[in-house]
Enzyme design. Sequence first.
Site, PDB file in Angstrom:
ATOM      1  N   HIS A  20      31.102  15.619 -28.527  1.00 15.98           N
ATOM      2  CA  HIS A  20      30.140  16.306 -29.647  1.00 15.98           C
ATOM      3  C   HIS A  20      30.287  16.048 -30.926  1.00 15.98           C
ATOM      4  CE1 HIS A  20      28.661  18.909 -26.229  1.00 15.98           C
ATOM      5  NE2 HIS A  20      29.782  18.721 -25.759  1.00 15.98           N
ATOM      6  N   HIS A 198      25.655  18.960 -18.997  1.00 16.80           N
ATOM      7  CA  HIS A 198      27.013  19.859 -18.768  1.00 16.80           C
ATOM      8  C   HIS A 198      26.803  20.587 -17.413  1.00 16.80           C
ATOM      9  CE1 HIS A 198      27.834  18.638 -22.578  1.00 16.80           C
ATOM     10  NE2 HIS A 198      28.802  19.423 -22.740  1.00 16.80           N
ATOM     11  N   GLU A 201      31.605  23.275 -15.190  1.00 15.70           N
ATOM     12  CA  GLU A 201      32.818  23.552 -16.240  1.00 15.70           C
ATOM     13  C   GLU A 201      33.084  25.084 -15.808  1.00 15.70           C
ATOM     14  OE1 GLU A 201      34.226  23.186 -20.691  1.00 15.70           O
ATOM     15  OE2 GLU A 201      31.823  23.335 -20.317  1.00 15.70           O
ATOM     16  N   ASP A 280      35.458  17.901 -27.645  1.00  9.38           N
ATOM     17  CA  ASP A 280      35.474  18.486 -29.205  1.00  9.38           C
ATOM     18  C   ASP A 280      37.116  18.442 -29.522  1.00  9.38           C
ATOM     19  OD1 ASP A 280      32.814  20.077 -29.251  1.00  9.38           O
ATOM     20  OD2 ASP A 280      33.581  20.596 -27.573  1.00  9.38           O
TER      21      ASP A 280
END
Length: 332
Positions: A20, A198, A201, A280
């Site tokens: 990201h 995504h 997760e 990130d």
Amino acid sequence: MDEERIAALRALPKVELHLHLEGAAPPAFIRGLGQEKSVRLDGVFAEDGSYAYTDFNHFLTIYEAATSVLRSPDDYARLTLAVLEKSAESGVIYSETFLSPDFCGGGDLGAWREYLHAMREASEAAERTMGITLRGIVTCVRHFGPERAKRAALCAAETAGDWLVGFGMAGDENRGSQKDFAYSFDMAREAGLRLTSHAGEWRGPREISDALDDLRVERIGHGVRAIEDLALVDKLVENGIVLEVCPGSNVTLGVYPRLSAHPIERLRERGVKVTVATDDPPFFHTTMADEYERLAKTFGWDEEVFAQIARTSAEAAFCDEDTRAALLKRLG
């Protein structure tokens, strides 16, 4: 692990598919930009200067607060150079980064074009000076809802090409369902963009199945909880679905208590195409070089395993075939 082997792992050419852009901003860069603009960033930083958050939802809040200082195409050009410099230091030669029109002009197509032009120019400068290639993937933000996702998809569709190569979804996986965003993914697909989302997760295997069935993606961001359903694991193998795995992120956020409990090795052993990424990186105190070192120490991976992962990543990249061929040649 001896210093020579660590140095060898850090020097390996790497390909990263799950990054990201705003989330990769060095804290010092965001702090400096805030000072330039006289923007208060209360609660964003810990005493040691790193980003401060307590759990995933708080992480999202801090992420968006840090992003608030990025207000112009020039800010994003500077951010792109800062992020690529950090990636290149870890040996990354190719990266795909998630970009959100919601943060770049508020979803306005005209403004988005200006931001995109600035980021592309910066990335081309970095390629000339640092030897790292960047491509963009537009993401809608799940917790912003399906209607705003349509605006992001329109921005993506109108600017698709050799640099803007994909469309995906990030944000809070516990909000809504994958199928709520099918219209946006259909729009992106019709524009020729490659698709990822995504999933798996925070929610379990069903979320991954939904992304495959309802959005028809070819890559899954994270996807690690597929290991809880071995029939799904077999489906991933049979269909060549690639997982963008971010081990350090998963451990730091508490998806798994420690790296040795992470399923990346079990998934790889069962034939799933796994890649390694940082997500990130400054938020999770990691780099691509750190990820390689920790995986080698934990699972005993050698240079050949990492070389195969890099090749898998290059083969799964959303770039054009000429760029892929150049990447594979650099990987050897």
